[in-house]
Design a protein around this motif. Structure first.
Motif, short mmCIF file in Angstrom:
data_model
loop_
_atom_site.label_atom_id
_atom_site.label_comp_id
_atom_site.label_asym_id
_atom_site.label_seq_id
_atom_site.Cartn_x
_atom_site.Cartn_y
_atom_site.Cartn_z
N GLY A 1 -6.94 -9.46 0.22
CA GLY A 1 -6.59 -8.13 -0.25
C GLY A 1 -7.53 -7.54 -1.28
O GLY A 1 -7.42 -6.35 -1.59
N GLN A 2 -8.47 -8.31 -1.81
CA GLN A 2 -9.34 -7.77 -2.85
C GLN A 2 -10.64 -7.19 -2.31
O GLN A 2 -11.39 -6.58 -3.07
CB GLN A 2 -9.66 -8.85 -3.89
N ALA A 3 -10.89 -7.38 -1.05
CA ALA A 3 -12.11 -6.82 -0.47
C ALA A 3 -11.81 -6.38 0.96
O ALA A 3 -11.59 -7.20 1.84
CB ALA A 3 -13.25 -7.83 -0.49
N GLU B 1 -12.63 0.12 -2.64
CA GLU B 1 -12.03 -0.70 -1.59
C GLU B 1 -12.46 -2.16 -1.70
O GLU B 1 -11.83 -3.05 -1.13
CB GLU B 1 -12.43 -0.15 -0.21
N ILE B 2 -13.56 -2.40 -2.39
CA ILE B 2 -14.01 -3.77 -2.68
C ILE B 2 -13.83 -3.99 -4.17
O ILE B 2 -14.44 -3.29 -4.99
CB ILE B 2 -15.48 -3.97 -2.25
N ASP B 3 -12.96 -4.91 -4.53
CA ASP B 3 -12.58 -5.11 -5.92
C ASP B 3 -12.66 -6.60 -6.26
O ASP B 3 -11.65 -7.30 -6.37
CB ASP B 3 -11.16 -4.57 -6.15
N THR C 1 -2.74 0.37 -9.95
CA THR C 1 -3.23 0.03 -8.61
C THR C 1 -2.55 -1.24 -8.14
O THR C 1 -2.51 -2.25 -8.87
CB THR C 1 -4.75 -0.15 -8.62
N PHE C 2 -2.02 -1.21 -6.93
CA PHE C 2 -1.33 -2.37 -6.38
C PHE C 2 -1.36 -2.28 -4.86
O PHE C 2 -1.96 -1.35 -4.28
CB PHE C 2 0.12 -2.43 -6.90
N TYR C 3 -0.72 -3.23 -4.20
CA TYR C 3 -0.69 -3.27 -2.73
C TYR C 3 0.73 -3.05 -2.24
O TYR C 3 1.70 -3.46 -2.89
CB TYR C 3 -1.20 -4.61 -2.22
N ILE C 4 0.85 -2.42 -1.08
CA ILE C 4 2.15 -2.24 -0.43
C ILE C 4 2.07 -2.81 0.97
O ILE C 4 0.99 -2.92 1.56
CB ILE C 4 2.56 -0.75 -0.37
N ASP C 5 3.24 -3.20 1.51
CA ASP C 5 3.29 -3.66 2.90
C ASP C 5 3.62 -2.49 3.81
O ASP C 5 3.73 -1.33 3.35
CB ASP C 5 4.28 -4.81 3.05
N GLU C 6 3.82 -2.76 5.08
CA GLU C 6 4.02 -1.69 6.06
C GLU C 6 5.41 -1.06 5.97
O GLU C 6 5.72 -0.13 6.72
CB GLU C 6 3.76 -2.23 7.46
N ASP C 7 6.25 -1.57 5.08
CA ASP C 7 7.53 -0.93 4.78
C ASP C 7 7.46 -0.11 3.50
O ASP C 7 8.47 0.47 3.07
CB ASP C 7 8.63 -1.98 4.65
#
Length: 639
Positions: free
Chosen positions: A119-121, A175-177, A628-634
């Motif tokens: 998820g970081q890149a 997008e690359i972190d 900044t964080f990540y979400i799933d498809e829900d």
């Protein structure tokens, strides 16, 4: 901190000098972020990268071109460019540097995935930079040809080498972190030594197990697909089994079970390939029966036609064509059977070698225990001078046994790749060495006097060299260019769509995107244009295409004009996995296909985000309220 790893010296002195200039520029850069520079680095797909630069917000492939001069481009994606009046092509059989970058980007992403934090890149954002060694003057058409290819957004040309480090800063993307620690760990895993100056020694351990093998020598078969099949056979490692008796490490106690497992896997692969081959041969025989039936019908029609009728000559020609194709099919069937028998004999021989090796392992003595300090050891003769003695500089000697498993171990690492290929048909191509090219494979391109034509699988000229460019075949069609216009030809060399468009993309689903002047539209499989034209458009995906007109961005599903006004967006992107990223007045969000026809005003469960990326591996990176964080498809936050 700058980490540099060069696998081996460049064979091209000019590229070596370019790489050294890149290294010096990075080393001299003020406030330099943690940087990993790889040089002359091989990939599993047979590619060799000139250079790769990795930074916290950047992964860029460098294509080194020592020359300079006037650059002209007829087709940005599918034909050779011209630099200083000479062709500018890419490595690994690529038509040009951009096509080479596309191939290397996919291979590099596959190589890096196991090493980078999940998820970081987003490896879809690997960028490319064609770095010229001398000054370049761009032709007036270059910018237009680049803008006509959407995938060229992350590929740039740099005509002034002195602006290299500045251009790297421009290529950085959120997008690359990656953190400095991530890069340090990556440097330790795939490029163990680090250098802080251009004069520091390059580090390379040829015994590191994870390093890909060097690319094989070019195949000499007449057919391109036969060359690829032969190379892929070598890539699977089947040839390495011939050298089982020369490895410097491994013990019988730990190797016997592995050899038995490999033998069983090889037998399973052989059974699967034989099954696929039998199905392929049955299909060929069915085609042959249909051909014989067609020939019989033509003979009946010819017998019934008056000798002087125009139809008689046509029937004679068709009969001769059918007969020639039947003869070619007979030859192909015999060749495929012979090739199958040969490959089966090879597999049987390799299985027998494994059995013999297992027997020797069972009978071999256990390794001797280490002698205590001061105890007398065995007398070892001095190594003779020459390459063998020089090889000791690579590191401390390893314990040896009567059997050498290095080649076998390398082969074993490759064996799981066969399962990753996904289909028995591809595995069949690897074993029978190009049956597809003998039967129904697409024709291959050839160049003559700056024009392109097609060769049939048997080497005959299918289409004379009359096109400025010919693209790859997709769904039995290829894009061709003539006099600056684009159209389609099929695998028989027939123009199913004469070159009439200013730009043309391959079919995506049932429709292909075309450009007419400054507007875009689509054509169906019959070549019929949509009645609407747009300022911009993306290819169809999952039954929908994002398009732009005077109202804004919206989605269409085909040539029909929607009965109701569509839902509009400030930005709209391609559907992937049932979701599409869009931008509304109050930020980015994600929509499903149902939303496009729903009367509900919101897009729950998704919120609004100041920035968002597309989903990758089920997760999307978003920014909301400065976080900044990540979400799933829900739409739920995930780690």
């Amino acid at each position: 901190m700058l980490h540099v790893s060069v696998l081996s010296p460049f064979t091209d002195k000019a590229r070596q000098e370019q790489f050294e200039a890149v290294r010096a520029a990075l080393a001299a850069e003020p406030n330099q972020p943690t940087t990993l520079l790889l040089g002359n680095w091989p990939l599993d797909e047979g590619e060799v990268l000139d250079a790769v630069v990795l930074r916290p917000h950047l992964i860029t492939i460098l294509l080194l071109e020592p020359r300079g001069g006037q650059l002209s481009i007829r087709d940005f994606a599918h034909a050779a460019w011209q630099l200083g009046g000479a062709p500018l092509t890419g490595k690994a059989e690529a038509d040009n540097p951009f096509q080479q970058f596309v191939q290397q980007k996919a291979a590099l992403a596959q190589l890096l995935t196991p090493y980078l934090p999940a998820g970081q890149a987003n490896l879809n954002f690997i960028s490319g930079l064609l770095l010229f060694g001398e000054a370049v003057v761009f032709g007036v058409e270059v910018e237009e040809r680049m803008s006509a290819v959407p995938a060229a957004n992350n590929f740039q040309l740099l005509a002034d080498p002195s602006r290299f480090t500045r251009r790297l800063a421009q290529l950085a993307t959120p997008e690359i972190d990656l953190t400095a620690a991530d890069l340090e760990q990556l440097a330790a895993e795939i490029a163990p030594a680090e250098t802080g100056s251009p004069d520091a020694p390059e580090a390379f351990d040829p015994e590191v197990d994870e390093l890909p093998d060097a690319p094989p020598a070019p195949a000499t078969a007449t057919s391109f697909l036969q060359q690829k099949a032969a190379w892929l056979w070598r890539w699977l490692g089947a040839e390495d089994v011939d050298d089982l008796d020369n490895a410097p490490y491994g013990y019988a106690e730990t190797a016997l079970a592995a050899r038995n497992q490999e033998k069983q896997e090889l037998e399973r692969v052989q059974a699967a390939m034989q099954k696929e081959l039998a199905a392929q041969l049955r299909a060929m025989e069915a085609r042959e029966a249909e051909r014989e039936k067609s020939i019989a019908q033509l003979r009946e029609q010819l017998a019934a036609a008056p000798p002087v009728a125009p139809e008689a000559a046509l029937l004679q020609e068709r009969l001769a064509l059918e007969s020639r194709e039947k003869d070619a099919l007979d030859v192909a069937i015999q060749a495929s059977r012979a090739e199958s028998e040969a490959r089966n004999r090879e597999l049987d021989a390799k299985i027998q070698q494994l059995e013999q090796l297992m027997q020797r392992l069972q009978n071999s003595p256990a390794p001797a225990a280490a002698a205590p300090v001061g105890a007398p050891g065995p007398v070892v003769a001095a190594a003779p001078p020459g390459p063998t003695a020089a090889a000791t500089n690579l590191g401390p000697a390893r314990p040896t046994t009567p059997w050498d498993f290095r080649k076998l171990r390398a082969w074993r690492r490759r064996l799981p790749r066969l399962a990753a290929l996904g289909t028995g048909v591809v595995a069949l191509v690897l074993v029978i060495g190009g049956v597809r090219s003998l039967l129904a494979g697409p024709p291959t391109r050839f160049e003559q006097n700056g024009q392109w034509g097609l060769l049939a699988a048997n080497g005959d000229t299918l289409v004379p060299a009359r096109y400025s460019a010919i693209g790859d075949f997709h769904e039995e069609r290829a894009v061709v260019e003539r006099a600056g216009a684009f159209g389609f030809i099929d695998e028989d060399g027939q123009e199913i769509l004469p070159p009439t468009y200013d730009a043309l993309n391959p079919y995506s689903g049932d429709y292909a995107r075309v450009r007419i002047g400054d507007t875009y539209t689509f054509i169906d499989k019959e070549g019929q244009e949509f009645s609407q034209y747009y300022y911009n458009a993306l290819d169809f995906a999952e039954g929908h295409a994002a398009v732009l007109d005077y109202r804004g961005w919206f989605y269409i599903t085909g040539p029909e004009v929607p009965a109701e006004a569509p839902k509009l967006f400030r930005e709209a992107y391609t559907f992937r996995g049932g979701l599409a990223r869009v931008r509304l007045a109050d930020g980015y969000t994600f929509i499903s296909k149902d939303y496009l026809t729903s009367t509900k005003p919101d897009t729950k469960p998704f919120g609004r985000y100041s920035s968002a990326s597309d989903f990758t591996d089920g997760k999307a990176r978003v920014t909301q309220d400065g976080r900044t964080f990540y979400i799933d498809e829900d739409g739920d936050p995930v780690n």
